[in-house]
Design a protein around this motif. Structure first.
Motif, PDB file in Angstrom:
ATOM      1  N   GLN A 160       0.831  -1.209   0.000  1.00 17.60           N
ATOM      2  CA  GLN A 160       0.000   0.000   0.000  1.00 17.60           C
ATOM      3  C   GLN A 160       0.865   1.258   0.000  1.00 17.60           C
ATOM      4  N   CYS A 161       1.987   1.210   0.702  1.00 20.26           N
ATOM      5  CA  CYS A 161       2.905   2.350   0.730  1.00 20.26           C
ATOM      6  C   CYS A 161       3.506   2.570  -0.662  1.00 20.26           C
ATOM      7  N   LEU A 162       3.924   1.493  -1.305  1.00 22.70           N
ATOM      8  CA  LEU A 162       4.492   1.587  -2.654  1.00 22.70           C
ATOM      9  C   LEU A 162       3.460   2.093  -3.655  1.00 22.70           C
ATOM     10  N   ARG A 163       2.223   1.660  -3.499  1.00 21.64           N
ATOM     11  CA  ARG A 163       1.151   2.102  -4.409  1.00 21.64           C
ATOM     12  C   ARG A 163       0.965   3.611  -4.296  1.00 21.64           C
ATOM     13  N   TRP A 164       1.044   4.136  -3.078  1.00 20.76           N
ATOM     14  CA  TRP A 164       0.901   5.582  -2.852  1.00 20.76           C
ATOM     15  C   TRP A 164       2.074   6.340  -3.476  1.00 20.76           C
ATOM     16  N   ILE A 165       3.278   5.776  -3.332  1.00 20.73           N
ATOM     17  CA  ILE A 165       4.455   6.401  -3.930  1.00 20.73           C
ATOM     18  C   ILE A 165       4.369   6.364  -5.450  1.00 20.73           C
ATOM     19  N   ASP A 166       4.011   5.195  -6.008  1.00 16.60           N
ATOM     20  CA  ASP A 166       3.943   5.032  -7.463  1.00 16.60           C
ATOM     21  C   ASP A 166       2.918   5.969  -8.095  1.00 16.60           C
ATOM     22  N   ALA A 167       1.851   6.273  -7.359  1.00 14.32           N
ATOM     23  CA  ALA A 167       0.814   7.166  -7.881  1.00 14.32           C
ATOM     24  C   ALA A 167       1.275   8.614  -7.934  1.00 14.32           C
TER      25      ALA A 167
END
Length: 313
Positions: A258-265
């Motif tokens: 979830q943290c990576l998804r927020w960064i990738d967005a």
């Protein structure tokens, strides 16, 4: 590393949508208002504070200057108005938690202090301060101590403890899990280094201390990215059911995903680049007029002070 102080940062700008959704569901669950009122009446927070401050080492600028500086920087970076008290516990494992609504305090395990670098501690302390900034602490400590509270309230109020039934327990535990996603974002905004945040999650997931120096963060990142992708509705559905069966599982790989998804967005970088200073929200709409705590859209009472909210005219 020069880090930004995000003056004016508002929790709404980074909170995870599943946190908000689970909070709205919790605040519409029967029995919650009575449970909060009884917790306040019985002075549970004061008892908890006495127990914690009477059992653990208090961190000060003289006694533990490095840890005190970590807390000061974390508070400055995410614009937490006041510095919470910080304590060290002899508990095993890499762990930290927050207690106290009116006078918050953060407890960090001695093993966490030994196992984590100063930057990693910045993430952990920032994570806990994120719970404070988002107004999570009241519900979080109720969820944590619900078995004790249920027996206490039930024993002295002729069965009112039954109001903390299965539905309320599942709603509390589900929201508690979802709130970790928001707190992880606050921790990342405090340390401002994704590799540090992911390094903490690797250690939480069970990385042996003998492998700290040789661990490959990229492998963990690949594992998190490969974790079965679920949309928010499916994830919420599964989390609610798992909350009824297992209240302690940390879901560390999912948190990393979830943290990576927020960064990738691109949302993390946008927040760092945003000027957050501006007019603060007016009390009375999104915030409690009595204590200033943030309110959910469907809130019927304040999670900070228990005030019953009037319906709009």
């Amino acid at each position: 590393m020069e880090r930004l102080q995000l003056t004016g940062l508002k929790p709404q700008s980074y909170e995870h949508p599943l946190d908000k959704k689970a909070l709205d569901a919790l605040q519409n669950t029967g029995g919650l208002e009575t449970l909060v009122r009884k917790v306040n009446e019985w002075g549970f927070e004061r008892m908890l504070r006495v127990q914690l401050t009477g059992s653990h080492l208090k961190v000060g600028a003289d006694s533990f200057p490095e840890l005190h500086e970590v807390a000061r920087e974390a508070a400055a970076n995410i614009d937490l108005p006041s510095l919470p008290e910080l304590y060290i516990a002899a508990d095993g494992g890499i762990n930290a938690f927050t207690a106290g609504v009116g006078r918050p305090l953060i407890v960090v395990s001695s093993e966490a202090i030994d196992a984590l670098t100063p930057d990693e501690l910045l993430f952990v302390v920032g994570h806990e301060m994120g719970h404070i900034k988002s107004g999570h602490v009241l519900y979080y400590q109720i969820a944590e101590y619900l078995p004790v509270l249920g027996s206490l309230i039930g024993g002295v109020t002729l069965g009112l403890g039954e109001l903390a039934g299965a539905g309320l327990q599942v709603a509390l535990q589900n929201w508690k899990r979802m709130s970790e996603f928001s707190a992880d974002r606050a921790g990342l905004l405090a340390c401002q280094d994704p590799s540090v945040a992911l390094g903490v999650m690797m250690k939480l997931a069970g990385l042996p201390r003998s492998r700290y120096e040789s661990a490959n963060t990229e492998d963990f990142i690949a594992q998190a990215r490969a974790f079965e992708s679920l949309d928010d509705d499916a994830l919420n559905w599964i989390a609610r059911r798992l909350s009824a069966m297992d209240q302690s599982h940390p879901w560390t790989v999912l948190r990393a995903q979830q943290c990576l998804r927020w960064i990738d967005a691109g949302d993390y970088e946008r927040l760092l680049a945003t000027d957050h200073q501006g007019p603060r929200p007016t009390l009375g709409a999104a915030f409690c007029t009595a204590c200033g705590a943030k309110l959910g859209e469907a809130a019927q009472f304040c999670s900070g002070c228990g005030l019953r909210l009037r319906a709009p005219a």
